[in-house]
Design an enzyme around this catalytic site. Sequence first.
Site, PDB file in Angstrom:
ATOM      1  N   LYS A  54     -10.094 -12.227 -72.700  1.00 39.18           N
ATOM      2  CA  LYS A  54      -9.815 -10.460 -73.508  1.00 39.18           C
ATOM      3  C   LYS A  54      -9.553  -9.433 -72.240  1.00 39.18           C
ATOM      4  O   LYS A  54      -9.928  -9.411 -70.891  1.00 39.18           O
ATOM      5  CB  LYS A  54     -10.490  -9.762 -74.638  1.00 39.18           C
ATOM      6  CG  LYS A  54     -11.384 -10.883 -75.576  1.00 39.18           C
ATOM      7  CD  LYS A  54     -12.300 -10.433 -76.070  1.00 39.18           C
ATOM      8  CE  LYS A  54     -12.102 -11.313 -77.527  1.00 39.18           C
ATOM      9  NZ  LYS A  54     -11.133 -11.659 -78.815  1.00 39.18           N
ATOM     10  N   ARG A  83     -12.855 -20.617 -84.650  1.00 44.31           N
ATOM     11  CA  ARG A  83     -12.894 -21.387 -85.456  1.00 44.31           C
ATOM     12  C   ARG A  83     -13.827 -22.961 -84.318  1.00 44.31           C
ATOM     13  O   ARG A  83     -13.711 -23.852 -85.550  1.00 44.31           O
ATOM     14  CB  ARG A  83     -11.094 -21.852 -85.304  1.00 44.31           C
ATOM     15  CG  ARG A  83     -10.739 -21.577 -84.937  1.00 44.31           C
ATOM     16  CD  ARG A  83      -9.105 -21.153 -85.062  1.00 44.31           C
ATOM     17  NE  ARG A  83      -8.833 -19.609 -84.294  1.00 44.31           N
ATOM     18  CZ  ARG A  83      -8.489 -18.124 -84.971  1.00 44.31           C
ATOM     19  NH1 ARG A  83      -7.123 -19.478 -85.046  1.00 44.31           N
ATOM     20  NH2 ARG A  83      -7.483 -17.431 -84.623  1.00 44.31           N
TER      21      ARG A  83
HETATM   22  N1  BES Z   1     -14.034 -12.655 -81.730  1.00 41.06           N
HETATM   23  C1  BES Z   1     -12.629 -12.654 -81.953  1.00 41.06           C
HETATM   24  C2  BES Z   1     -12.526 -11.298 -82.878  1.00 41.06           C
HETATM   25  C3  BES Z   1     -12.313 -10.465 -83.194  1.00 41.06           C
HETATM   26  C4  BES Z   1     -11.458  -9.047 -82.159  1.00 41.06           C
HETATM   27  C5  BES Z   1     -14.060  -9.178 -83.774  1.00 41.06           C
HETATM   28  C6  BES Z   1     -11.741  -7.975 -82.503  1.00 41.06           C
HETATM   29  C7  BES Z   1     -13.800  -8.269 -83.686  1.00 41.06           C
HETATM   30  C8  BES Z   1     -12.728  -7.753 -83.007  1.00 41.06           C
HETATM   31  C9  BES Z   1     -11.924 -14.038 -82.376  1.00 41.06           C
HETATM   32  O1  BES Z   1     -12.516 -14.561 -81.401  1.00 41.06           O
HETATM   33  C10 BES Z   1     -10.963 -14.250 -81.628  1.00 41.06           C
HETATM   34  O2  BES Z   1     -10.417 -13.135 -80.154  1.00 41.06           O
HETATM   35  N2  BES Z   1     -10.045 -13.817 -82.688  1.00 41.06           N
HETATM   36  C11 BES Z   1      -8.686 -13.760 -81.798  1.00 41.06           C
HETATM   37  C12 BES Z   1      -8.296 -14.932 -82.534  1.00 41.06           C
HETATM   38  C13 BES Z   1      -6.474 -14.751 -82.109  1.00 41.06           C
HETATM   39  C14 BES Z   1      -6.251 -15.679 -79.745  1.00 41.06           C
HETATM   40  C15 BES Z   1      -5.397 -15.972 -82.584  1.00 41.06           C
HETATM   41  C16 BES Z   1      -7.646 -13.194 -82.046  1.00 41.06           C
HETATM   42  O3  BES Z   1      -8.126 -12.383 -83.127  1.00 41.06           O
HETATM   43  O4  BES Z   1      -7.529 -11.776 -81.686  1.00 41.06           O
HETATM   44 MN    MN Z   2     -12.459 -14.679 -79.729  1.00 41.42          MN
END
Ligand code: BES
Ligand code: MN
Length: 498
Positions: free
Chosen positions: A278, A352
Amino acid sequence: MEFQGISSGFTEAGVDALAVAVFKGEKASSPALKELDALTVGHIASAMKTGEFSGDSGEVLSLRLTPKGKVKASKLLLVGVGEKSDYNAYGIAMAAGCATRTLRKANAKSFAFDARVEDAVVAAQNTVQGAITSQFELDKYKTKDKNDKLVTKVVVFVNGAKLPDLARGVERGRVIGDSMNFARDLANEPPNILHPTEMAKRAQAMAKETGLKCEVLDEAKMTKLGMGSLMSVSYGSEQPAKMIVLRYTPAKNTGKKGELMALVGKGITFDTGGISLKPGEGMDAMKYDMSGGATVLGTMRAIALLKPSVPVLGIVAAVENMPDGKASRPSDVVTAMNGKTIEILNTDAEGRLILADAVAYAETQGATKIVDMATLTGAVIVALGDQNTGIMGNDQALVDEIIDCGKSTGEGFWQLPLSKEYSKQIRSDIADIKNIGPRGKAGTIMGAVFIQEFVDKAKWAHLDIAGTAWFDGVRPHQAKGPTGVAVKSLFELVERSQ
Ligand code: BES
Ligand code: MN
Ligand code: ZN
């Protein structure tokens, strides 16, 4: 905090302040306000006349009282609760929270609250819960400037109520409020302190205190069970993953025969994204990526203490998502517990991956109804913001029931659709499925259809709480930060299945 229920003598209560819920447009001459207006020599009437106080929800007016005769309080708080027809359980909790936060600023230690509700259990439960959750603060690790002005006593007044009803409401409110704060405290913990092992320890301590059975599966056990999907998320971390399994068994089961509800939570104690790293900015927020797991632990705590007559299984997949030489790579293929193969195309879609094995495990433990909760996608924040949790599932009756529970607890759940067409979008070229869908399309639904692949016969609902588990502002009744979302609604769901 100390609580007491009374059914008469509101104005004579031995407290620092009196607080009363006031409806929008209500007159100072109404039966409930008349005596109070006289005590303030007409200040209620004049504040209403000048428009200083209108009874809008969240509005608070503080008036001086002169303690004399039997009146001991030196303050009167009018707490606006909006239209009478919209006033509900959540409105009571909010009003009690507003009153608590306003009064503690004024250094008051105790108050009596008239929620203006006839049902003593409902009034007491929500007053007590609202007062308890309103005093949660983020200052645990501060060594100075802590919020040490606290309200320590609340007296709940319901005219003519039966005292055992008030006592029951107080007890329920205390357990639910404390359980929400328990979940909020976990979500607020920094990830160097709350790693999977610590999360498991906290669960064990809570289980011991409340009489739940707690089993913690370590990595060797999970590997043996074939949880290759969950384990792949943990490869890059020095912190070993833990699967927390809590079991509540009632003295007598009055639920449907053979039915077992499981609450399953995402417990990513920190989400760096892994090799699909990230951006640095805002990454700190990812300490709350275990909020789904925290909600499961909070709800199980409430269940253990309030003892509904149905069994409940609580499962938390606690894992840290880190990048290092052992971390999984985009394009890795792993095999989940149910035998399905997964092509990992983005290591940041890790929630997931751990839930896949957690829901499959829940079914091997006899679960016939599964509700999973997770801070799963940024997309749900885009779609619904911070007011509604995204809900999806394979059983409309279960989804409807949860939405309906939310209506009575004041928690919003908004359904998004699932379909075979969406499921096709996670088919992989080289494995059974891949862990992401097409870029920028229905991200929240893609998360759900992925988890669905690991549910066999059970009825299942998925809650995406990424937008609702943390609130970035102060509300009149609530500090900034973790919300303890869904504890109340899931507890209600369990009680309804009795
Ligand atoms: N924990 C994150 C989702 C999230 C993002 C929660 C921002 C709270 C605030 C999750 O693990 C994630 O990174 N999801 C990705 C999925 C994508 C790579 C398909 C997302 O939402 O960008
Ligand atoms: Mn994530
Ligand atoms: Zn995550």
